[in-house]
Design a protein around this motif. Structure first.
Motif, PDB file in Angstrom:
ATOM      1  N   VAL A  30       0.853  -1.189   0.000  1.00 26.22           N
ATOM      2  CA  VAL A  30       0.000   0.000   0.000  1.00 26.22           C
ATOM      3  C   VAL A  30       0.891   1.241   0.000  1.00 26.22           C
ATOM      4  O   VAL A  30       1.727   1.389   0.887  1.00 26.22           O
ATOM      5  CB  VAL A  30      -0.909   0.027   1.251  1.00 26.22           C
ATOM      6  N   CYS A  33       2.490   3.149   3.081  1.00 23.18           N
ATOM      7  CA  CYS A  33       2.201   2.473   4.350  1.00 23.18           C
ATOM      8  C   CYS A  33       3.224   1.373   4.590  1.00 23.18           C
ATOM      9  O   CYS A  33       3.587   0.657   3.665  1.00 23.18           O
ATOM     10  CB  CYS A  33       0.808   1.854   4.337  1.00 23.18           C
ATOM     11  N   LYS A  86      -5.260  18.934   2.047  1.00 25.36           N
ATOM     12  CA  LYS A  86      -4.456  18.558   0.880  1.00 25.36           C
ATOM     13  C   LYS A  86      -3.908  17.150   0.947  1.00 25.36           C
ATOM     14  O   LYS A  86      -3.348  16.647  -0.027  1.00 25.36           O
ATOM     15  CB  LYS A  86      -3.294  19.535   0.710  1.00 25.36           C
ATOM     16  N   GLU A  87      -4.011  16.518   2.071  1.00 24.46           N
ATOM     17  CA  GLU A  87      -3.366  15.209   2.211  1.00 24.46           C
ATOM     18  C   GLU A  87      -4.224  14.222   2.996  1.00 24.46           C
ATOM     19  O   GLU A  87      -3.732  13.531   3.871  1.00 24.46           O
ATOM     20  CB  GLU A  87      -1.997  15.364   2.878  1.00 24.46           C
ATOM     21  N   CYS A  88      -5.506  14.159   2.649  1.00 26.48           N
ATOM     22  CA  CYS A  88      -6.354  13.266   3.434  1.00 26.48           C
ATOM     23  C   CYS A  88      -7.023  12.188   2.566  1.00 26.48           C
ATOM     24  O   CYS A  88      -7.352  12.414   1.401  1.00 26.48           O
ATOM     25  CB  CYS A  88      -7.404  14.060   4.193  1.00 26.48           C
ATOM     26  N   ALA A  89      -7.190  11.026   3.162  1.00 23.79           N
ATOM     27  CA  ALA A  89      -7.860   9.926   2.465  1.00 23.79           C
ATOM     28  C   ALA A  89      -9.364  10.089   2.638  1.00 23.79           C
ATOM     29  O   ALA A  89      -9.855  10.326   3.744  1.00 23.79           O
ATOM     30  CB  ALA A  89      -7.404   8.591   3.040  1.00 23.79           C
ATOM     31  N   VAL A 153      -4.100   8.973   9.277  1.00 25.12           N
ATOM     32  CA  VAL A 153      -3.653   8.906   7.881  1.00 25.12           C
ATOM     33  C   VAL A 153      -3.422  10.312   7.328  1.00 25.12           C
ATOM     34  O   VAL A 153      -4.301  11.181   7.438  1.00 25.12           O
ATOM     35  CB  VAL A 153      -4.699   8.175   7.013  1.00 25.12           C
ATOM     36  N   TRP A 155      -1.866  11.840   3.696  1.00 23.61           N
ATOM     37  CA  TRP A 155      -1.435  11.345   2.401  1.00 23.61           C
ATOM     38  C   TRP A 155      -0.145  12.019   1.934  1.00 23.61           C
ATOM     39  O   TRP A 155      -0.164  12.823   1.007  1.00 23.61           O
ATOM     40  CB  TRP A 155      -2.558  11.523   1.381  1.00 23.61           C
ATOM     41  N   MET A 157       3.318  12.636   0.140  1.00 22.86           N
ATOM     42  CA  MET A 157       3.791  12.202  -1.168  1.00 22.86           C
ATOM     43  C   MET A 157       5.149  11.503  -1.096  1.00 22.86           C
ATOM     44  O   MET A 157       5.396  10.545  -1.798  1.00 22.86           O
ATOM     45  CB  MET A 157       3.833  13.387  -2.144  1.00 22.86           C
ATOM     46  N   GLU A 167       0.055   6.163   6.776  1.00 17.54           N
ATOM     47  CA  GLU A 167      -0.629   5.804   8.019  1.00 17.54           C
ATOM     48  C   GLU A 167       0.428   5.711   9.108  1.00 17.54           C
ATOM     49  O   GLU A 167       1.522   5.202   8.866  1.00 17.54           O
ATOM     50  CB  GLU A 167      -1.337   4.452   7.895  1.00 17.54           C
TER      51      GLU A 167
END
Lengths: 491, 491
Positions: A30, A33, A86-89, A153, A155, A157, A167
Motif C-alpha cells: 500500500v 504504508c 491537501k493530504e487526506c484519504a 492517515v 497522504w 507524497m 498511516e
C-alpha cells in the motif's frame, strides 16, 4: 546477513537498510504504508506503555473516537481544515460489487455512494470537539483530560520508514479547560512529560521550545515542541503540544457556564507523539554495525552466547548459562540464551549487534574453568571479563550505566552541534559544513524565515523555552533582535 | 441520574440506556460509529492486557499492518472478498479542495482520484498474507505466530453499541504453518485461550464448538467459536478461531520448501475477539440497577462512602477511610474514596451501583464507634457489617469470591437454558416461550438450517466440541442424525 551501507557513505541508505535488516519494518503493497514487524512493534509497545503510565499519572484517561470524520465537521475549524485538506484519504462509497464484465473482479458500487464523504482522521480535533460539545455545560464538567491511542492517515507524497508514512500510529491528547491559564498550563505540562520521556526513557536529548507562527499546528494559537538532533545534523521534531485557545471551542460551539455564571467558550489543548519517534531513536543512537538501543526500550536487553566445541562442552556451558538466565529473569531483565547449533558465535555476535541488544555475555571453555564471563557492551563496543559470582547484580547496574551513557553520548553530540552565528554568511557556512542546530538572531518576521527556508532549506525549529535575552541583530535584515532562535534543516 | 428502563419492560432499551448512563459509550455523529468513553475504554484496556498476556504466553508476537487494502488484494481470496464486499468502506480520493462556489466549504478534488481504490480493512487476511508471501520460503520460516490490535470497519446497516458498530476495535491473530495438523492445533489452542479468558476473566460461561458451513468465516475451512447466552435468551458469538486451510496460501501464492524438499502452500489460521465482548459482559451480568462487573474488569473495584453529619464527623471518618484506602491500594486493589460533599450518600450508592463497582464500603458514626464498616456487594446486593481490623484481607478474599459467584450465577442461568427438544413443534414452543440454547438433532443439510432460520430466526450456533454421539432423528426431515447441535436466536 547482508552488511549495511555505512553512515558516512549514505546516511539515508544506511537508515533504510538498517530498518529492514534489523527487522523493524518493511514496505507494504500500500503506497506509503509500512508493516511494523514484531521487533519494531515490541519497541513501540514499550514506548506506549511508558507514555501511557505518564499520562495516567498526570490525570488523563484513555478513550476512543471514530476513525472517520464527516466532511462538514472537518470543515468547521477553517485553519485546521486548510492544513489537512491537501493530504487526506476520503471514503466516498460503502460497498463493492462484482464487475459485470469480469466475475472475478470487484468494482465500487455506484449505488453505494455516501451522502456525505468521510475523511479518515489525519488528527481528531474535529470529531472530538464535536463530542465535547455534548459533555460540557458547566465549569464543573471541566477539565476534560483525554488521550487516544490510534492510527491516523496523512497522504504524504514522499514517505520514509517511521519518519513520514501515510498511516502511522500515535497518541493524541485532547483536553478542554475553563480558563486560558489552565489550558496553557496543560500545554506546557505535556511538553515536559514528552521531554522527560524522550530524554530519560529513549535517551534522546531535546530542546524544548515554541514554534514560530508559520510552523504552528493548523488551528493552534501556540505550538510547543521538542526538537532532537540526528547524527547527520538534521533536526527531528519529536513531539508537539498545542494551545488551541478557543478556536475549536468556537468552531464547534462548545460553551459552558463559568463560576461567575457567564457563558464562555471552552479552551483547548492537543498534544501528540507517534511512531516517528522510532525513527528518531534509530538515527540518534545507531551505528554502522546496526541498532543501538537504550536498555529501557530493548526487547532483548541481554543475550548469552555459548562458545563451544562439541556437545559435551555445550552441555557444560548450558548448565551455567541457564542459571545466569534465571537470575537475570528474576531481576526482571529481558534475557535470551541463544544456544542454537546451526549458527556460529561470530554470526550471532553480528546478528545481536545489528538488533541493538545492549549487553552480550559470551561464555567459553576458559570462562567455565575460571568461573567468568565475557561481557560486551553494544553502545561503546567495549569488552571485559567479569566473575560469574553475582553477575546479575553487575548486569543490572551495567544496564543503568548504559542507559545513562547512551544519553550522555547523544547529549555531547547535540551540544557540540549547537553553533551560534552572527551573520547570514556564517549561517550558510555552518549549515553547509557542519549542520546541526544553529543559534541566530531573527527579527521575528515571516519574511526572513521564508527567505532563509527558500535559500537554505533550514527552518526555525523553535524559540527555546526560558530563552536567554540578548541584544543582537537579525540575519538578513540587520534589524534589532532580543533573542536567538534555533535553526536547522529537518526531517 | 435518570433511572433506566427495566429488563422486563424492554431488554433492548435497558441495554442502550445502561450503556449511556453508565458512561461506557455514546453515539457519535458518524453513522454507526460510537465513542468509547473513558469508563468503557478502561474495561477494554483490562481485557486487552489480559488477552495480550495470554497471546504472548502462547508464543505470539504483536505487529502492525496497513489499515488500507488495495482492491486487487482484497479480491484475491474469492470467498473472503465476497463475504466482505457488501459492507466495506472504500477510499477513492486522497485530497479535498476548496469549493469554488463557497470558500468555506471543501469538496473532493476530482484530480486526486486513486488509481486503485483502497478498502478500509474489515479483516486483515488479504494484506497480511500478501506480506507473509515475502517472509516464507522454507519450513524453517514457519510457524509465523502474529497478532494485531487494530480498528476495523464493516458497514453494518443496523448497529448497536458494542455488539455491532461500523468501526470496532479488535485483535486479529494470523498464523502460518508448515502442516495442516499444526494449523488445526493452533486453531483449537486459540479457541481454548478465548474460552479460558471469557469464562475466568469475564465471568461469562461459553459453549465451545464449530460452526456449520453456512455460518463459517468467509474464506475458512472450519470456524471454531465460543457461544455465550445473554439474559434475554439470545446467544452471542464471543470469539472465533478459523482454520483457513491453504486458501490464503494459494490465493496469495505463499509457498515454502518443506522438510522433504517439496514445495507446498502454507497453512493458515486467524482468530479474533472484539469490543463486542463488552456488550456480552453487560448483557450477561448486569441488572435493573445498572452494571454488574466482575472484579477482574472493574475500573473501580471498591468504593468507600462516608456517611456523616457535619465537618467534624467527616474528618474523623476521613482519617480511618484513608487508612483503609492505603491498605487496599497496597494489595493492588483499585479503590476510590468518595468523600465529596456535594452529593448525598444515597446518590453515591445509586451512582456506584449503576457503574457496577463490585464492593461498596460505607462508614458512619456508629461504625467509627464500633470499629466496623458496612460492606455491600454489587452482584447479589447483600450487606454485612465487618470489623475494621484486617479489613483489607477480608476484601481481597471477597473480591475472589465475587468473581467466582458472578460466573456461577451466569453458569446456572445458562445451564438452565439449554433445552433438549425432539420435535420441531417443541423447538418452536421452547424458542418462543423460554428462548436460550436449544439442543436438537439436525440432519446436516443446509436446507433444514435455512428453513429453520427463515421460519424462526434461530440459527445453529455451533456443533459442540467433544459432542456426545446419540442416535436421533432430525428436525423437519426426520432423517437419522448422530448428534444434537445447539440452536438459538442470536445477536
Amino acid at each position: 546477513m547482508a552488511k549495511i551501507t555505512s553512515r558516512a557513505e549514505d546516511y539515508s541508505k544506511w537508515y533504510n537498510e538498517l530498518v529492514v535488516q534489523a527487522d523493524l519494518a518493511e514496505n507494504s503493497g500500500v503506497r506509503g504504508c509500512m508493516v511494523i514487524k514484531p521487533y519494531g512493534y515490541a519497541i513501540w509497545e514499550k514506548m506506549r506503555d511508558e507514555l501511557d503510565k505518564k499520562f495516567k499519572e498526570t490525570g488523563h484517561q484513555n478513550a476512543y473516537f471514530p476513525l472517520f470524520i464527516p466532511k462538514s465537521y472537518f470543515e468547521a475549524e477553517e485553519q485546521n481544515a486548510e492544513g489537512f485538506a491537501k493530504e487526506c484519504a476520503v471514503v466516498t462509497h460503502y460497498r463493492l460489487k462484482t464487475d459485470p464484465n469480469n466475475p472475478k473482479k470487484l468494482i465500487v458500487d455506484p449505488e453505494a455512494k455516501l451522502e456525505e464523504e468521510l475523511i479518515v482522521r489525519p488528527t481528531s480535533e474535529a470529531i472530538i470537539w464535536n463530542t465535547y460539545k455534548k459533555w460540557i455545560q458547566s465549569y464543573r464538567d471541566l477539565p476534560i483530560l483525554i488521550n487516544q491511542w490510534a492510527n491516523v492517515v496523512r497522504w504524504e507524497m514522499r514517505t520514509r520508514f517511521f519518519l513520514r508514512t501515510a498511516e502511522f500510529l500515535w497518541q493524541e491528547g485532547h483536553t478542554a479547560h475553563a480558563t486560558k491559564e489552565e489550558a496553557i498550563e496543560e500545554t506546557e505540562k505535556m511538553i515536559h512529560v514528552y521531554s522527560d520521556f524522550v530524554e530519560n526513557f529513549m535517551g534522546i536529548p531535546v530542546i524544548r521550545g515554541i514554534k514560530t507562527a508559520s510552523e504552528r499546528f493548523a488551528g493552534a494559537d501556540e505550538t510547543y515542541c521538542i526538537e532532537a538532533l540526528m547524527q547527520d545534523g538534521k533536526a527531528l521534531q519529536a513531539g508537539t503540544s498545542h494551545f488551541l485557545g478557543q478556536n475549536f471551542g468556537k468552531a464547534f460551539d462548545v460553551k459552558f457556564t463559568n463560576k461567575e455564571g457567564k457563558i464562555e467558550h471552552a479552551w483547548g489543548t492537543s498534544w501528540g507523539t507517534s511512531t516517528r519517534l522510532i525513527g528518531g531513536l534509530i538515527m540518534t543512537h545507531s551505528d554502522d554495525l546496526g541498532l543501538v538501543l537504550p536498555p529501557s526500550l530493548a526487547p532483548i536487553q541481554v543475550v548469552i552466547v555459548p562458545i563451544f566445541k562439541g556437545e559435551e562442552q555445550l552441555n557444560q556451558i548450558n548448565e551455567v548459562a541457564f542459571e545466569i538466565q534465571d537470575k537475570l529473569k528474576a531481576k526482571g531483565i529481558a534475557v535470551k540464551y541463544d544456544n542454537r547449533t546451526e549458527n556460529k558465535p561470530g554470526w550471532k555476535f553480528a546478528e545481536y549487534e545489528l538488533k541493538g541488544v545492549p549487553i552480550r555475555i559470551a561464555m567459553g571453555a576458559r570462562d567455565l574453568e575460571n568461573q567468568t564471563v565475557e561481557i560486551a557492551r553494544r553502545d561503546n563496543l567495549t569488552k571485559e571479563v567479569q566473575p560469574l559470582e553475582n553477575i546479575e547484580v553487575y548486569i543490572e547496574e551495567l544496564l543503568k550505566t548504559i542507559q545513562k551513557d547512551i544519553y550522555a553520548k547523544a547529549l555531547n553530540y547535540r551540544d557540540s552541534h549547537i553553533t551560534p552565528v552572527n551573520s547570514y554568511d556564517e549561517f550558510k557556512k555552518v549549515l553547509e559544513e557542519k549542520g546541526g542546530f544553529i543559534s541566530a538572531h531573527w527579527d521575528g518576521t515571516a519574511e526572513v524565515e521564508e527567505q532563509i527556508k527558500n535559500e537554505t532549506k533550514a527552518t526555525i525549529r523553535c524559540i527555546p523555552l526560558n530563552n536567554e535575552l540578548e541584544d543582537g541583530i537579525s540575519l538578513i535584515t540587520g534589524k534589532p533582535s532580543k533573542q536567538r532562535v534555533i535553526f536547522a534543516k529537518s526531517y
